[in-house]
Design an enzyme around this catalytic site. Structure first.
Site, PDB file in Angstrom:
ATOM      1  N   LYS A 148       0.820  -1.325  -0.071  1.00  0.00           N
ATOM      2  CA  LYS A 148       0.055   0.070  -0.049  1.00  0.00           C
ATOM      3  C   LYS A 148       0.764   1.356   0.131  1.00  0.00           C
ATOM      4  O   LYS A 148       0.675   2.074  -0.674  1.00  0.00           O
ATOM      5  CB  LYS A 148      -0.990   0.110   1.347  1.00  0.00           C
ATOM      6  CG  LYS A 148      -1.648  -1.080   1.465  1.00  0.00           C
ATOM      7  CD  LYS A 148      -2.412  -0.819   2.748  1.00  0.00           C
ATOM      8  CE  LYS A 148      -1.809  -0.733   4.054  1.00  0.00           C
ATOM      9  NZ  LYS A 148      -1.393  -1.748   4.691  1.00  0.00           N
TER      10      LYS A 148
ATOM     11  N   ARG B 101      -9.110   0.462   9.494  1.00  0.00           N
ATOM     12  CA  ARG B 101      -8.600  -0.988   9.762  1.00  0.00           C
ATOM     13  C   ARG B 101      -9.617  -1.910  10.477  1.00  0.00           C
ATOM     14  O   ARG B 101      -9.157  -2.932  10.907  1.00  0.00           O
ATOM     15  CB  ARG B 101      -7.425  -0.465  10.751  1.00  0.00           C
ATOM     16  CG  ARG B 101      -6.216  -0.801   9.819  1.00  0.00           C
ATOM     17  CD  ARG B 101      -5.003  -0.587  10.818  1.00  0.00           C
ATOM     18  NE  ARG B 101      -3.702  -1.107  10.583  1.00  0.00           N
ATOM     19  CZ  ARG B 101      -2.701  -0.531   9.841  1.00  0.00           C
ATOM     20  NH1 ARG B 101      -2.827   0.530   9.474  1.00  0.00           N
ATOM     21  NH2 ARG B 101      -1.506  -1.128   9.754  1.00  0.00           N
TER      22      ARG B 101
ATOM     23  N   ARG C 150      11.713  -5.402   5.376  1.00  0.00           N
ATOM     24  CA  ARG C 150      11.659  -3.706   4.751  1.00  0.00           C
ATOM     25  C   ARG C 150      12.446  -3.048   5.577  1.00  0.00           C
ATOM     26  O   ARG C 150      12.731  -3.168   6.905  1.00  0.00           O
ATOM     27  CB  ARG C 150      10.198  -3.641   5.409  1.00  0.00           C
ATOM     28  CG  ARG C 150       9.708  -2.160   4.928  1.00  0.00           C
ATOM     29  CD  ARG C 150       8.411  -1.886   5.042  1.00  0.00           C
ATOM     30  NE  ARG C 150       7.737  -2.352   5.764  1.00  0.00           N
ATOM     31  CZ  ARG C 150       6.221  -2.362   5.986  1.00  0.00           C
ATOM     32  NH1 ARG C 150       5.612  -1.909   5.097  1.00  0.00           N
ATOM     33  NH2 ARG C 150       5.759  -2.866   7.191  1.00  0.00           N
TER      34      ARG C 150
ATOM     35  N   ARG D  68      11.780  -0.770  11.240  1.00  0.00           N
ATOM     36  CA  ARG D  68      10.897  -0.425  12.089  1.00  0.00           C
ATOM     37  C   ARG D  68      10.937  -1.618  13.081  1.00  0.00           C
ATOM     38  O   ARG D  68      10.846  -2.684  13.065  1.00  0.00           O
ATOM     39  CB  ARG D  68       9.520  -0.434  11.386  1.00  0.00           C
ATOM     40  CG  ARG D  68       9.307   0.928  10.740  1.00  0.00           C
ATOM     41  CD  ARG D  68       7.882   0.918   9.965  1.00  0.00           C
ATOM     42  NE  ARG D  68       6.678   0.249  10.390  1.00  0.00           N
ATOM     43  CZ  ARG D  68       5.541   0.016   9.756  1.00  0.00           C
ATOM     44  NH1 ARG D  68       5.370   0.772   8.879  1.00  0.00           N
ATOM     45  NH2 ARG D  68       4.709  -0.485  10.160  1.00  0.00           N
TER      46      ARG D  68
ATOM     47  N   ARG E 180       0.614  -8.950  14.172  1.00  0.00           N
ATOM     48  CA  ARG E 180      -0.234  -7.699  13.164  1.00  0.00           C
ATOM     49  C   ARG E 180      -0.929  -8.260  11.908  1.00  0.00           C
ATOM     50  O   ARG E 180      -1.954  -7.975  11.672  1.00  0.00           O
ATOM     51  CB  ARG E 180       1.186  -6.761  12.507  1.00  0.00           C
ATOM     52  CG  ARG E 180       1.486  -5.900  13.202  1.00  0.00           C
ATOM     53  CD  ARG E 180       2.837  -5.240  12.647  1.00  0.00           C
ATOM     54  NE  ARG E 180       2.563  -4.345  11.674  1.00  0.00           N
ATOM     55  CZ  ARG E 180       3.570  -4.089  10.718  1.00  0.00           C
ATOM     56  NH1 ARG E 180       4.762  -4.274  10.931  1.00  0.00           N
ATOM     57  NH2 ARG E 180       3.163  -3.251   9.830  1.00  0.00           N
TER      58      ARG E 180
HETATM   59  P1  AMP Z   1       1.476   0.744   9.400  1.00  0.00           P
HETATM   60  O1  AMP Z   1       2.588   1.745   9.185  1.00  0.00           O
HETATM   61  O2  AMP Z   1       0.103   1.143   8.585  1.00  0.00           O
HETATM   62  O3  AMP Z   1       1.800  -0.626   9.015  1.00  0.00           O
HETATM   63  O4  AMP Z   1       0.711   0.850  10.809  1.00  0.00           O
HETATM   64  C1  AMP Z   1       1.882   0.625  12.149  1.00  0.00           C
HETATM   65  C2  AMP Z   1       1.059   0.377  13.257  1.00  0.00           C
HETATM   66  O5  AMP Z   1       0.517   1.565  13.613  1.00  0.00           O
HETATM   67  C3  AMP Z   1       0.099  -0.572  13.386  1.00  0.00           C
HETATM   68  O6  AMP Z   1       0.433  -2.002  13.466  1.00  0.00           O
HETATM   69  C4  AMP Z   1      -0.963  -0.191  14.571  1.00  0.00           C
HETATM   70  O7  AMP Z   1      -0.297  -0.337  15.773  1.00  0.00           O
HETATM   71  C5  AMP Z   1      -0.949   1.441  14.305  1.00  0.00           C
HETATM   72  N1  AMP Z   1      -1.826   1.903  13.346  1.00  0.00           N
HETATM   73  C6  AMP Z   1      -1.743   2.308  12.054  1.00  0.00           C
HETATM   74  N2  AMP Z   1      -2.718   2.669  11.534  1.00  0.00           N
HETATM   75  C7  AMP Z   1      -3.844   2.186  12.425  1.00  0.00           C
HETATM   76  C8  AMP Z   1      -5.342   2.615  12.520  1.00  0.00           C
HETATM   77  N3  AMP Z   1      -5.810   2.930  11.500  1.00  0.00           N
HETATM   78  N4  AMP Z   1      -5.915   2.285  13.647  1.00  0.00           N
HETATM   79  C9  AMP Z   1      -5.286   1.842  14.664  1.00  0.00           C
HETATM   80  N5  AMP Z   1      -3.878   1.533  14.765  1.00  0.00           N
HETATM   81  C10 AMP Z   1      -3.094   1.892  13.535  1.00  0.00           C
END
Ligand code: AMP
Length: 214
Positions: A13, A88, A127, A160, A171
């Site tokens: 994404k 999400r 990554r 990360r 996740r």
């Molecule tokens: P991402 O960078 O999109 O992979 O998100 C990393 C982490 O941020 C996730 O594993 C969640 O802990 C938190 N996170 C990101 N987007 C959301 C969301 N829409 N709702 C809740 N937690 C989020």
């Protein structure tokens, strides 16, 4: 142009959003990035977010909604946006629906990028990100943590915390439990376009360009 990308962690994404930013000049709204920014600020809220994110769990729906709403209202988004990583769960999908209706905004495209689990785990755990320009690299391209960024040459590559194998598995599980109803939500509205992702972001990007007619 208002685009929404759905898909599991590591499905691409972020990469596809970044390609479209270049083509449309509209920003990506990544809730993960917004939360990481808050974390870096060192605020009490940031520390709370850090504890949740390091386990791979979701941050509070209302908090994420307020971050997204503020971003959509900013001048940056006056010509559109690319939503990446939001909504999400079903509550967030309903919140977004209400938010966009109130602002009289309609999504033009909702894409789901579907990628097999083995590929997702490999992608996430390999990554690497640039701490300067946000470039997304991967160990499978021969890149390593602390390397100079191949894109901007200024930043350094890092992994990360939540891309460590144990957290990635959690996740993915959280994604399956919580995000499947979101896919059904957009599918029931008849607006979901399913794309098959894989190891070739260029090919996927061509497919997306064809659909967007650019
Ligand atoms: P991402 O960078 O999109 O992979 O998100 C990393 C982490 O941020 C996730 O594993 C969640 O802990 C938190 N996170 C990101 N987007 C959301 C969301 N829409 N709702 C809740 N937690 C989020």
């Amino acid at each position: 142009m208002k685009i929404l990308f759905l898909g599991a962690p590591g499905c691409g994404k972020g990469t596809q959003s970044k390609i479209l930013i270049g083509k449309f000049g509209i920003p990506q709204i990544s809730t993960g990035d917004l939360l990481r920014e808050e974390m870096k600020s060192g605020s009490d809220l940031g520390l709370e977010i850090k504890t949740i994110m390091s386990k791979g769990d979701f941050v509070d729906d209302k908090l994420v909604l307020s971050l997204v709403s503020k971003k959509i209202d900013s001048n940056e988004c006056e010509n559109g946006f690319i939503l990446d990583g939001y909504p999400r769960n079903l509550e967030q999908a309903k919140n977004l629906d209400n938010l966009l209706s109130a602002k009289k905004i309609q999504l033009d495209f909702v894409f789901l990028i579907d990628v097999p689990d083995e590929v997702l785990i490999e992608r996430c755990t390999g990554r690497l990100l640039c701490n300067g320009c946000g470039y997304i690299g991967n160990k499978d391209r021969g890149e390593n943590p602390n390397d100079n960024c191949p894109k901007c040459s200024k930043g350094a590559l890092y992994q990360r915390d939540d891309d460590k194998p144990e957290t990635v598995r959690n996740r993915l599980q959280v994604y399956k439990q919580q995000t499947s109803p979101v896919i059904n939500f957009y599918s029931d509205k008849g607006v979901l376009q399913k794309l098959v992702g894989g190891n070739d972001p260029g090919k996927l990007s061509e497919k997306i360009s064809q659909i967007l007619d650019i």
